[in-house]
Design a protein around this motif. Structure first.
Motif, PDB file in Angstrom:
ATOM      1  N   MET A 120       0.829  -1.201   0.000  1.00 50.13           N
ATOM      2  CA  MET A 120       0.000   0.000   0.000  1.00 50.13           C
ATOM      3  C   MET A 120       0.867   1.256   0.000  1.00 50.13           C
ATOM      4  SD  MET A 120      -2.871  -1.309  -0.294  1.00 50.13           S
ATOM      5  CE  MET A 120      -4.142  -0.127   0.050  1.00 50.13           C
ATOM      6  N   GLN A 121       1.979   1.233   0.725  1.00 51.72           N
ATOM      7  CA  GLN A 121       2.859   2.395   0.738  1.00 51.72           C
ATOM      8  C   GLN A 121       3.420   2.654  -0.646  1.00 51.72           C
ATOM      9  OE1 GLN A 121       5.731   2.065   3.906  1.00 51.72           O
ATOM     10  NE2 GLN A 121       4.223   2.579   5.454  1.00 51.72           N
ATOM     11  N   VAL A 122       3.764   1.591  -1.361  1.00 54.52           N
ATOM     12  CA  VAL A 122       4.250   1.765  -2.726  1.00 54.52           C
ATOM     13  C   VAL A 122       3.108   2.259  -3.612  1.00 54.52           C
ATOM     14  CG1 VAL A 122       5.208   0.573  -4.736  1.00 54.52           C
ATOM     15  CG2 VAL A 122       6.119   0.088  -2.464  1.00 54.52           C
ATOM     16  N   LEU A 123       1.908   1.727  -3.417  1.00 56.33           N
ATOM     17  CA  LEU A 123       0.751   2.185  -4.198  1.00 56.33           C
ATOM     18  C   LEU A 123       0.518   3.682  -4.023  1.00 56.33           C
ATOM     19  CD1 LEU A 123      -2.074  -0.483  -3.835  1.00 56.33           C
ATOM     20  CD2 LEU A 123      -1.142   0.427  -5.951  1.00 56.33           C
ATOM     21  N   ARG A 124       0.717   4.184  -2.810  1.00 53.67           N
ATOM     22  CA  ARG A 124       0.498   5.606  -2.541  1.00 53.67           C
ATOM     23  C   ARG A 124       1.435   6.496  -3.353  1.00 53.67           C
ATOM     24  NH1 ARG A 124       0.549   3.909   3.056  1.00 53.67           N
ATOM     25  NH2 ARG A 124      -1.583   3.459   3.607  1.00 53.67           N
ATOM     26  N   ARG A 125       2.563   5.939  -3.769  1.00 57.77           N
ATOM     27  CA  ARG A 125       3.526   6.720  -4.529  1.00 57.77           C
ATOM     28  C   ARG A 125       3.149   6.820  -6.007  1.00 57.77           C
ATOM     29  NH1 ARG A 125       9.005   3.971  -2.824  1.00 57.77           N
ATOM     30  NH2 ARG A 125       9.848   5.387  -4.385  1.00 57.77           N
ATOM     31  N   LEU A 126       2.198   5.994  -6.457  1.00 59.55           N
ATOM     32  CA  LEU A 126       1.736   6.088  -7.842  1.00 59.55           C
ATOM     33  C   LEU A 126       0.858   7.321  -8.014  1.00 59.55           C
ATOM     34  CD1 LEU A 126       0.605   2.408  -8.575  1.00 59.55           C
ATOM     35  CD2 LEU A 126       2.730   3.492  -9.296  1.00 59.55           C
ATOM     36  N   THR A 127       0.753   7.804  -9.245  1.00 64.01           N
ATOM     37  CA  THR A 127      -0.179   8.905  -9.505  1.00 64.01           C
ATOM     38  C   THR A 127      -1.597   8.399  -9.232  1.00 64.01           C
ATOM     39  OG1 THR A 127      -0.486   8.306 -11.820  1.00 64.01           O
ATOM     40  CG2 THR A 127       1.305   9.861 -11.319  1.00 64.01           C
ATOM     41  N   PRO A 128      -2.518   9.287  -8.865  1.00 61.97           N
ATOM     42  CA  PRO A 128      -3.889   8.838  -8.572  1.00 61.97           C
ATOM     43  C   PRO A 128      -4.525   8.052  -9.725  1.00 61.97           C
ATOM     44  CG  PRO A 128      -3.600  11.091  -7.839  1.00 61.97           C
ATOM     45  CD  PRO A 128      -2.350  10.725  -8.592  1.00 61.97           C
ATOM     46  N   GLU A 129      -4.273   8.458 -10.965  1.00 59.62           N
ATOM     47  CA  GLU A 129      -4.865   7.772 -12.114  1.00 59.62           C
ATOM     48  C   GLU A 129      -4.355   6.339 -12.219  1.00 59.62           C
ATOM     49  OE1 GLU A 129      -3.245  10.768 -12.419  1.00 59.62           O
ATOM     50  OE2 GLU A 129      -5.050  12.015 -12.522  1.00 59.62           O
ATOM     51  N   TYR A 130      -3.058   6.138 -11.996  1.00 61.46           N
ATOM     52  CA  TYR A 130      -2.486   4.800 -12.061  1.00 61.46           C
ATOM     53  C   TYR A 130      -2.930   3.962 -10.871  1.00 61.46           C
ATOM     54  CZ  TYR A 130       0.714   6.238 -15.819  1.00 61.46           C
ATOM     55  OH  TYR A 130       1.255   6.669 -16.995  1.00 61.46           O
ATOM     56  N   ARG A 131      -2.916   4.569  -9.681  1.00 57.02           N
ATOM     57  CA  ARG A 131      -3.314   3.837  -8.476  1.00 57.02           C
ATOM     58  C   ARG A 131      -4.757   3.360  -8.618  1.00 57.02           C
ATOM     59  NH1 ARG A 131      -1.971   7.349  -4.524  1.00 57.02           N
ATOM     60  NH2 ARG A 131      -3.942   8.422  -4.652  1.00 57.02           N
ATOM     61  N   GLU A 132      -5.612   4.235  -9.096  1.00 60.09           N
ATOM     62  CA  GLU A 132      -7.031   3.935  -9.215  1.00 60.09           C
ATOM     63  C   GLU A 132      -7.280   2.696 -10.084  1.00 60.09           C
ATOM     64  OE1 GLU A 132     -10.547   6.988  -9.760  1.00 60.09           O
ATOM     65  OE2 GLU A 132      -9.308   6.877 -11.571  1.00 60.09           O
ATOM     66  N   VAL A 133      -6.725   2.673 -11.293  1.00 59.04           N
ATOM     67  CA  VAL A 133      -6.993   1.547 -12.188  1.00 59.04           C
ATOM     68  C   VAL A 133      -6.326   0.265 -11.695  1.00 59.04           C
ATOM     69  CG1 VAL A 133      -7.454   2.930 -14.243  1.00 59.04           C
ATOM     70  CG2 VAL A 133      -5.115   2.144 -13.793  1.00 59.04           C
ATOM     71  N   GLN A 141     -10.590  -6.801  -8.548  1.00 66.82           N
ATOM     72  CA  GLN A 141     -10.786  -7.871  -9.516  1.00 66.82           C
ATOM     73  C   GLN A 141     -11.838  -7.528 -10.553  1.00 66.82           C
ATOM     74  OE1 GLN A 141     -11.462 -11.257  -6.963  1.00 66.82           O
ATOM     75  NE2 GLN A 141      -9.272 -11.579  -6.693  1.00 66.82           N
ATOM     76  N   MET A 142     -11.814  -6.269 -10.993  1.00 64.63           N
ATOM     77  CA  MET A 142     -12.753  -5.827 -12.023  1.00 64.63           C
ATOM     78  C   MET A 142     -12.156  -6.070 -13.400  1.00 64.63           C
ATOM     79  SD  MET A 142     -14.265  -2.198 -10.760  1.00 64.63           S
ATOM     80  CE  MET A 142     -15.243  -2.023  -9.300  1.00 64.63           C
ATOM     81  N   SER A 143     -13.024  -6.309 -14.360  1.00 65.17           N
ATOM     82  CA  SER A 143     -12.586  -6.453 -15.748  1.00 65.17           C
ATOM     83  C   SER A 143     -12.267  -5.056 -16.293  1.00 65.17           C
ATOM     84  CB  SER A 143     -13.696  -7.085 -16.586  1.00 65.17           C
ATOM     85  OG  SER A 143     -14.771  -6.169 -16.736  1.00 65.17           O
ATOM     86  N   TYR A 144     -11.592  -5.027 -17.436  1.00 66.81           N
ATOM     87  CA  TYR A 144     -11.298  -3.735 -18.064  1.00 66.81           C
ATOM     88  C   TYR A 144     -12.596  -2.983 -18.361  1.00 66.81           C
ATOM     89  CZ  TYR A 144      -6.498  -5.353 -18.816  1.00 66.81           C
ATOM     90  OH  TYR A 144      -5.222  -5.799 -18.646  1.00 66.81           O
ATOM     91  N   GLU A 145     -13.615  -3.707 -18.819  1.00 69.23           N
ATOM     92  CA  GLU A 145     -14.906  -3.077 -19.128  1.00 69.23           C
ATOM     93  C   GLU A 145     -15.547  -2.489 -17.867  1.00 69.23           C
ATOM     94  OE1 GLU A 145     -16.517  -2.274 -21.911  1.00 69.23           O
ATOM     95  OE2 GLU A 145     -14.777  -3.028 -23.003  1.00 69.23           O
ATOM     96  N   GLU A 146     -15.491  -3.239 -16.771  1.00 64.93           N
ATOM     97  CA  GLU A 146     -16.080  -2.753 -15.522  1.00 64.93           C
ATOM     98  C   GLU A 146     -15.351  -1.507 -15.029  1.00 64.93           C
ATOM     99  OE1 GLU A 146     -17.744  -6.958 -13.638  1.00 64.93           O
ATOM    100  OE2 GLU A 146     -15.636  -6.411 -13.354  1.00 64.93           O
ATOM    101  N   ILE A 147     -14.037  -1.497 -15.160  1.00 65.06           N
ATOM    102  CA  ILE A 147     -13.261  -0.323 -14.748  1.00 65.06           C
ATOM    103  C   ILE A 147     -13.612   0.860 -15.635  1.00 65.06           C
ATOM    104  CG2 ILE A 147     -10.937   0.657 -14.537  1.00 65.06           C
ATOM    105  CD1 ILE A 147      -9.974  -2.259 -13.931  1.00 65.06           C
ATOM    106  N   ALA A 148     -13.676   0.617 -16.940  1.00 64.93           N
ATOM    107  CA  ALA A 148     -14.021   1.686 -17.877  1.00 64.93           C
ATOM    108  C   ALA A 148     -15.392   2.286 -17.539  1.00 64.93           C
ATOM    109  CB  ALA A 148     -14.002   1.161 -19.314  1.00 64.93           C
ATOM    110  N   ALA A 152     -15.854   5.968 -16.127  1.00 64.38           N
ATOM    111  CA  ALA A 152     -16.296   6.709 -17.309  1.00 64.38           C
ATOM    112  C   ALA A 152     -15.107   7.047 -18.221  1.00 64.38           C
ATOM    113  CB  ALA A 152     -17.063   7.969 -16.915  1.00 64.38           C
ATOM    114  N   LEU A 153     -14.316   6.010 -18.513  1.00 63.78           N
ATOM    115  CA  LEU A 153     -13.147   6.148 -19.384  1.00 63.78           C
ATOM    116  C   LEU A 153     -13.275   5.164 -20.540  1.00 63.78           C
ATOM    117  CD1 LEU A 153     -10.256   6.098 -16.733  1.00 63.78           C
ATOM    118  CD2 LEU A 153     -11.003   8.078 -18.071  1.00 63.78           C
ATOM    119  N   PRO A 154     -12.631   5.474 -21.674  1.00 66.01           N
ATOM    120  CA  PRO A 154     -12.590   4.477 -22.748  1.00 66.01           C
ATOM    121  C   PRO A 154     -11.768   3.266 -22.306  1.00 66.01           C
ATOM    122  CG  PRO A 154     -11.919   6.656 -23.553  1.00 66.01           C
ATOM    123  CD  PRO A 154     -12.022   6.743 -22.062  1.00 66.01           C
ATOM    124  N   ARG A 155     -12.125   2.091 -22.807  1.00 68.77           N
ATOM    125  CA  ARG A 155     -11.410   0.865 -22.433  1.00 68.77           C
ATOM    126  C   ARG A 155      -9.919   0.978 -22.752  1.00 68.77           C
ATOM    127  NH1 ARG A 155     -12.453  -5.283 -22.497  1.00 68.77           N
ATOM    128  NH2 ARG A 155     -10.330  -6.035 -22.791  1.00 68.77           N
TER     129      ARG A 155
END
Length: 190
Positions: A120-133, A141-148, A152-155
């Motif tokens: 988690m400490q390493v995760l915190r160092r990622l940018t929010p966009e990278y950490r989120e996905v 354990q979401m699929s790419y479609e579920e994350i998209a 509200a992002l393109p796959r």
């Protein structure tokens, strides 16, 4: 009642059964808290996001259409709530009922979260966009479609961010474990 499926419990919750919803929340509390913590970066904020998410899930239980697993649906709610939390950072109010449901599982979930603290400490160092996905994919354990859909992002954007996030995470973990193993701060060599 113990053997009731998630869908059955959610259906009862949609009819106003708070005990059924409490049982459903308990089943998924640890995973949802880990997901929230990965998305927002700390325990206290994760608990706030989780409380808001569970309130939203209870209020929206009647609208669940069964197009995904209940666990996935709850994870999507947490993801949307975490994104909204990061955008607004506003103080949220929690009703006593929701606080009681959340508090019951938070203590047990906290121990599981603590075991993952190094990652988690390493995760915190990622940018929010990278950490989120990355959190949605690996912990949620979401699929790419579920994350998209949840973000509200393109796959393609989701796939690209996950690829880059994994690379950055790998580098950060290598740096962290390299420091532990060799006791060096880094030589500047690749």
């Amino acid at each position: 009642e113990e053997s009731a499926s998630d869908a059955d419990l959610l259906k009862k919750a949609g009819e106003g059964d708070t005990k059924a919803f409490g049982k459903l929340a308990e089943r998924h509390m640890a995973a949802l808290l880990r997901l929230a913590q990965g998305l927002v970066g700390n325990q206290a904020d994760a608990e706030d996001v989780l409380q808001e998410s569970l309130m939203g899930a209870f209020q929206g239980a009647r609208r669940f259409e069964g197009r995904s697993a209940v666990r996935t649906w709850l994870g999507q709610i947490v993801a949307r709530q975490a994104a909204a939390w990061r955008r607004s950072r506003r103080v949220r109010k929690t009703s006593p009922l929701d606080a009681a449901v959340v508090e019951k599982g938070v203590a047990a979930a906290t121990e599981a979260v603590d075991r993952r603290e190094d990652v988690m400490q390493v995760l915190r160092r990622l940018t929010p966009e990278y950490r989120e996905v990355l959190v949605l994919r690996e912990f949620g354990q979401m699929s790419y479609e579920e994350i998209a859909t949840a973000l509200a992002l393109p796959r393609g954007t989701v796939e690209s961010r996950i690829f880059r996030a994994r690379g950055e995470m790998r580098e950060l973990l290598e740096q962290s474990y390299g420091k532990e193993a060799g006791g060096k701060e880094g030589t500047g060599h690749e």
